[in-house]
Design a protein around this motif. Structure first.
Motif, PDB file in Angstrom:
ATOM      1  N   PHE A 143       0.779  -1.237   0.000  1.00  0.00           N
ATOM      2  CA  PHE A 143       0.000   0.000   0.000  1.00  0.00           C
ATOM      3  C   PHE A 143       0.816   1.295   0.000  1.00  0.00           C
ATOM      4  O   PHE A 143       0.281   2.351  -0.345  1.00  0.00           O
ATOM      5  CB  PHE A 143      -0.936   0.033   1.211  1.00  0.00           C
ATOM      6  N   TYR A 144       2.084   1.233   0.417  1.00  0.00           N
ATOM      7  CA  TYR A 144       2.816   2.482   0.615  1.00  0.00           C
ATOM      8  C   TYR A 144       4.077   2.619  -0.228  1.00  0.00           C
ATOM      9  O   TYR A 144       4.662   3.697  -0.289  1.00  0.00           O
ATOM     10  CB  TYR A 144       3.148   2.658   2.114  1.00  0.00           C
ATOM     11  N   LEU A 145       4.482   1.557  -0.888  1.00  0.00           N
ATOM     12  CA  LEU A 145       5.665   1.633  -1.748  1.00  0.00           C
ATOM     13  C   LEU A 145       5.469   2.667  -2.852  1.00  0.00           C
ATOM     14  O   LEU A 145       6.390   3.421  -3.183  1.00  0.00           O
ATOM     15  CB  LEU A 145       5.982   0.253  -2.341  1.00  0.00           C
ATOM     16  N   GLU A 146       4.268   2.708  -3.402  1.00  0.00           N
ATOM     17  CA  GLU A 146       3.991   3.609  -4.529  1.00  0.00           C
ATOM     18  C   GLU A 146       4.281   5.069  -4.173  1.00  0.00           C
ATOM     19  O   GLU A 146       4.804   5.825  -5.001  1.00  0.00           O
ATOM     20  CB  GLU A 146       2.532   3.449  -4.975  1.00  0.00           C
ATOM     21  N   ASP A 147       3.973   5.461  -2.927  1.00  0.00           N
ATOM     22  CA  ASP A 147       4.273   6.835  -2.482  1.00  0.00           C
ATOM     23  C   ASP A 147       5.771   7.116  -2.568  1.00  0.00           C
ATOM     24  O   ASP A 147       6.188   8.200  -2.974  1.00  0.00           O
ATOM     25  CB  ASP A 147       3.826   7.053  -1.027  1.00  0.00           C
ATOM     26  N   PHE A 148       6.567   6.121  -2.163  1.00  0.00           N
ATOM     27  CA  PHE A 148       8.028   6.281  -2.206  1.00  0.00           C
ATOM     28  C   PHE A 148       8.522   6.334  -3.646  1.00  0.00           C
ATOM     29  O   PHE A 148       9.467   7.052  -3.953  1.00  0.00           O
ATOM     30  CB  PHE A 148       8.705   5.138  -1.436  1.00  0.00           C
ATOM     31  N   VAL A 149       7.883   5.556  -4.514  1.00  0.00           N
ATOM     32  CA  VAL A 149       8.268   5.556  -5.933  1.00  0.00           C
ATOM     33  C   VAL A 149       8.128   6.954  -6.524  1.00  0.00           C
ATOM     34  O   VAL A 149       8.950   7.391  -7.326  1.00  0.00           O
ATOM     35  CB  VAL A 149       7.412   4.530  -6.722  1.00  0.00           C
ATOM     36  N   ALA A 154      15.631   5.726  -8.400  1.00  0.00           N
ATOM     37  CA  ALA A 154      15.668   4.255  -8.437  1.00  0.00           C
ATOM     38  C   ALA A 154      16.643   3.672  -7.425  1.00  0.00           C
ATOM     39  O   ALA A 154      16.346   2.668  -6.768  1.00  0.00           O
ATOM     40  CB  ALA A 154      16.015   3.773  -9.840  1.00  0.00           C
ATOM     41  N   GLU A 155      17.816   4.296  -7.257  1.00  0.00           N
ATOM     42  CA  GLU A 155      18.819   3.757  -6.333  1.00  0.00           C
ATOM     43  C   GLU A 155      18.329   3.806  -4.892  1.00  0.00           C
ATOM     44  O   GLU A 155      18.491   2.852  -4.132  1.00  0.00           O
ATOM     45  CB  GLU A 155      20.151   4.508  -6.470  1.00  0.00           C
ATOM     46  N   LYS A 156      17.728   4.934  -4.510  1.00  0.00           N
ATOM     47  CA  LYS A 156      17.176   5.075  -3.157  1.00  0.00           C
ATOM     48  C   LYS A 156      16.066   4.041  -2.946  1.00  0.00           C
ATOM     49  O   LYS A 156      15.970   3.419  -1.886  1.00  0.00           O
ATOM     50  CB  LYS A 156      16.635   6.496  -2.986  1.00  0.00           C
ATOM     51  N   LEU A 157      15.230   3.858  -3.952  1.00  0.00           N
ATOM     52  CA  LEU A 157      14.126   2.896  -3.854  1.00  0.00           C
ATOM     53  C   LEU A 157      14.640   1.470  -3.677  1.00  0.00           C
ATOM     54  O   LEU A 157      14.115   0.701  -2.872  1.00  0.00           O
ATOM     55  CB  LEU A 157      13.234   2.983  -5.095  1.00  0.00           C
ATOM     56  N   LYS A 158      15.670   1.134  -4.436  1.00  0.00           N
ATOM     57  CA  LYS A 158      16.238  -0.218  -4.309  1.00  0.00           C
ATOM     58  C   LYS A 158      16.778  -0.442  -2.899  1.00  0.00           C
ATOM     59  O   LYS A 158      16.643  -1.528  -2.335  1.00  0.00           O
ATOM     60  CB  LYS A 158      17.347  -0.418  -5.345  1.00  0.00           C
ATOM     61  N   ASN A 159      17.380   0.599  -2.336  1.00  0.00           N
ATOM     62  CA  ASN A 159      17.904   0.529  -0.982  1.00  0.00           C
ATOM     63  C   ASN A 159      16.775   0.309   0.030  1.00  0.00           C
ATOM     64  O   ASN A 159      16.879  -0.517   0.939  1.00  0.00           O
ATOM     65  CB  ASN A 159      18.666   1.830  -0.666  1.00  0.00           C
ATOM     66  N   ILE A 160      15.657   1.042  -0.147  1.00  0.00           N
ATOM     67  CA  ILE A 160      14.485   0.903   0.736  1.00  0.00           C
ATOM     68  C   ILE A 160      13.924  -0.517   0.632  1.00  0.00           C
ATOM     69  O   ILE A 160      13.607  -1.155   1.648  1.00  0.00           O
ATOM     70  CB  ILE A 160      13.397   1.944   0.358  1.00  0.00           C
ATOM     71  N   GLY A 172       7.526 -14.347   5.001  1.00  0.00           N
ATOM     72  CA  GLY A 172       7.198 -12.988   4.582  1.00  0.00           C
ATOM     73  C   GLY A 172       7.596 -12.750   3.130  1.00  0.00           C
ATOM     74  O   GLY A 172       6.839 -12.146   2.359  1.00  0.00           O
ATOM     75  N   HIS A 173       8.757 -13.242   2.758  1.00  0.00           N
ATOM     76  CA  HIS A 173       9.229 -13.100   1.364  1.00  0.00           C
ATOM     77  C   HIS A 173       8.249 -13.769   0.393  1.00  0.00           C
ATOM     78  O   HIS A 173       7.913 -13.189  -0.646  1.00  0.00           O
ATOM     79  CB  HIS A 173      10.605 -13.750   1.198  1.00  0.00           C
ATOM     80  N   GLN A 174       7.813 -14.966   0.754  1.00  0.00           N
ATOM     81  CA  GLN A 174       6.890 -15.706  -0.132  1.00  0.00           C
ATOM     82  C   GLN A 174       5.573 -14.934  -0.304  1.00  0.00           C
ATOM     83  O   GLN A 174       5.037 -14.845  -1.406  1.00  0.00           O
ATOM     84  CB  GLN A 174       6.611 -17.105   0.434  1.00  0.00           C
ATOM     85  N   ALA A 175       5.077 -14.381   0.801  1.00  0.00           N
ATOM     86  CA  ALA A 175       3.824 -13.617   0.742  1.00  0.00           C
ATOM     87  C   ALA A 175       4.008 -12.339  -0.070  1.00  0.00           C
ATOM     88  O   ALA A 175       3.123 -11.942  -0.841  1.00  0.00           O
ATOM     89  CB  ALA A 175       3.339 -13.287   2.155  1.00  0.00           C
ATOM     90  N   ALA A 176       5.167 -11.713   0.073  1.00  0.00           N
ATOM     91  CA  ALA A 176       5.429 -10.450  -0.638  1.00  0.00           C
ATOM     92  C   ALA A 176       5.417 -10.663  -2.145  1.00  0.00           C
ATOM     93  O   ALA A 176       4.910  -9.818  -2.890  1.00  0.00           O
ATOM     94  CB  ALA A 176       6.769  -9.865  -0.197  1.00  0.00           C
ATOM     95  N   LEU A 177       5.938 -11.769  -2.594  1.00  0.00           N
ATOM     96  CA  LEU A 177       6.021 -12.025  -4.032  1.00  0.00           C
ATOM     97  C   LEU A 177       4.656 -12.354  -4.651  1.00  0.00           C
ATOM     98  O   LEU A 177       4.525 -12.416  -5.866  1.00  0.00           O
ATOM     99  CB  LEU A 177       7.032 -13.138  -4.313  1.00  0.00           C
ATOM    100  N   LYS A 178       3.650 -12.546  -3.791  1.00  0.00           N
ATOM    101  CA  LYS A 178       2.285 -12.806  -4.284  1.00  0.00           C
ATOM    102  C   LYS A 178       1.443 -11.526  -4.359  1.00  0.00           C
ATOM    103  O   LYS A 178       0.301 -11.567  -4.816  1.00  0.00           O
ATOM    104  CB  LYS A 178       1.588 -13.815  -3.375  1.00  0.00           C
ATOM    105  N   ILE A 179       1.998 -10.403  -3.871  1.00  0.00           N
ATOM    106  CA  ILE A 179       1.254  -9.138  -3.912  1.00  0.00           C
ATOM    107  C   ILE A 179       1.084  -8.709  -5.370  1.00  0.00           C
ATOM    108  O   ILE A 179       1.974  -8.901  -6.198  1.00  0.00           O
ATOM    109  CB  ILE A 179       1.997  -8.043  -3.105  1.00  0.00           C
ATOM    110  N   ASN A 180      -0.051  -8.128  -5.661  1.00  0.00           N
ATOM    111  CA  ASN A 180      -0.362  -7.702  -7.034  1.00  0.00           C
ATOM    112  C   ASN A 180       0.261  -6.325  -7.316  1.00  0.00           C
ATOM    113  O   ASN A 180      -0.427  -5.309  -7.327  1.00  0.00           O
ATOM    114  CB  ASN A 180      -1.888  -7.667  -7.208  1.00  0.00           C
ATOM    115  N   PHE A 181       1.574  -6.313  -7.526  1.00  0.00           N
ATOM    116  CA  PHE A 181       2.294  -5.067  -7.796  1.00  0.00           C
ATOM    117  C   PHE A 181       2.025  -4.583  -9.222  1.00  0.00           C
ATOM    118  O   PHE A 181       1.708  -5.394 -10.102  1.00  0.00           O
ATOM    119  CB  PHE A 181       3.807  -5.264  -7.639  1.00  0.00           C
ATOM    120  N   SER A 182       2.217  -3.288  -9.424  1.00  0.00           N
ATOM    121  CA  SER A 182       2.231  -2.788 -10.806  1.00  0.00           C
ATOM    122  C   SER A 182       3.451  -3.387 -11.502  1.00  0.00           C
ATOM    123  O   SER A 182       4.422  -3.773 -10.840  1.00  0.00           O
ATOM    124  CB  SER A 182       2.316  -1.262 -10.821  1.00  0.00           C
ATOM    125  N   ALA A 183       3.416  -3.458 -12.813  1.00  0.00           N
ATOM    126  CA  ALA A 183       4.528  -4.050 -13.574  1.00  0.00           C
ATOM    127  C   ALA A 183       5.837  -3.335 -13.277  1.00  0.00           C
ATOM    128  O   ALA A 183       6.886  -3.965 -13.098  1.00  0.00           O
ATOM    129  CB  ALA A 183       4.217  -4.007 -15.065  1.00  0.00           C
TER     130      ALA A 183
END
Length: 195
Positions: A143-149, A154-160, A172-183
């Motif tokens: 829900f909040y990554l998009e605000d940071f984007v 890009a470098e700061k985002l990769k660090n975050i 947690g990693h497995q669940a994260a990879l199932k989130i419906n992210f934008s492309a």
């Protein structure tokens, strides 16, 4: 502890968060910002680990309770000031929640455990602290990554993204990879993690 005590505690936490003067629009509806965050935390916890204890459930709901009452601007605008603000916030959230739990009739042991979790003690060592951290990270990514984007390069985002990833468990990693992210966000995450 009775179901009614739990329901009362949740209702009172929601009532506090509903006073947030900051609004966030989600699916064309305006919500008090921290009430929406609290609802997202609770929903994600119950989806990710439905057998979570009452202590974790309350800690998830109260993670940002009344956060607007302690502004970032009231601390020095540097790394040290930021870390002090974050540390003081954890204590403030724990204390605010403890007052509600006392009113609901919970005992000192239960309240101390909720405070322990809200203050995120023994991360990576305490299973419930890690569970709560996983949920925090999942809610952030969904829900909040998009605000940071919108705000960072890009470098700061990769660090975050990397810092967030390192706080999480394998579940947690497995669940994260199932989130419906934008492309574009999925590509950014994969690049950050070198997937």
């Amino acid at each position: 502890m009775t179901t009614s005590a739990f329901q009362n505690a949740c209702t009172w936490i929601d009532a506090e968060n509903a006073q947030d003067p900051n609004q966030e629009i989600y699916q064309s509806i305006s919500y008090p910002k921290e009430l929406l965050y609290s609802n997202r935390m609770y929903a994600r916890l119950m989806d990710f680990y439905p057998e979570a204890s009452q202590e974790v459930q309350i800690a998830a709901k109260a993670q940002h309770i009344c956060r607007w009452k302690s502004s970032r601007e009231s601390y020095p605008m540097d790394r040290v000031g930021y870390l002090k603000w974050r540390e003081d916030l954890k204590k403030f959230h724990a204390k605010t929640t403890a007052t509600i739990l006392e009113k609901a009739g919970y005992d000192a042991t239960f309240i101390a455990r909720v405070s322990f979790l809200i203050e995120k003690k023994l991360l990576k060592k305490d299973a419930e602290t890690q569970l709560l951290e996983d949920v925090i990270c999942l809610v952030f990514l969904e829900f909040y990554l998009e605000d940071f984007v919108q705000k960072h390069d890009a470098e700061k985002l990769k660090n975050i993204i990397l810092k967030t990833w390192h706080k999480m468990s394998e579940n947690g990693h497995q669940a994260a990879l199932k989130i419906n992210f934008s492309a574009s966000n999925l590509a950014l995450i994969k690049e950050a993690l070198s997937l």
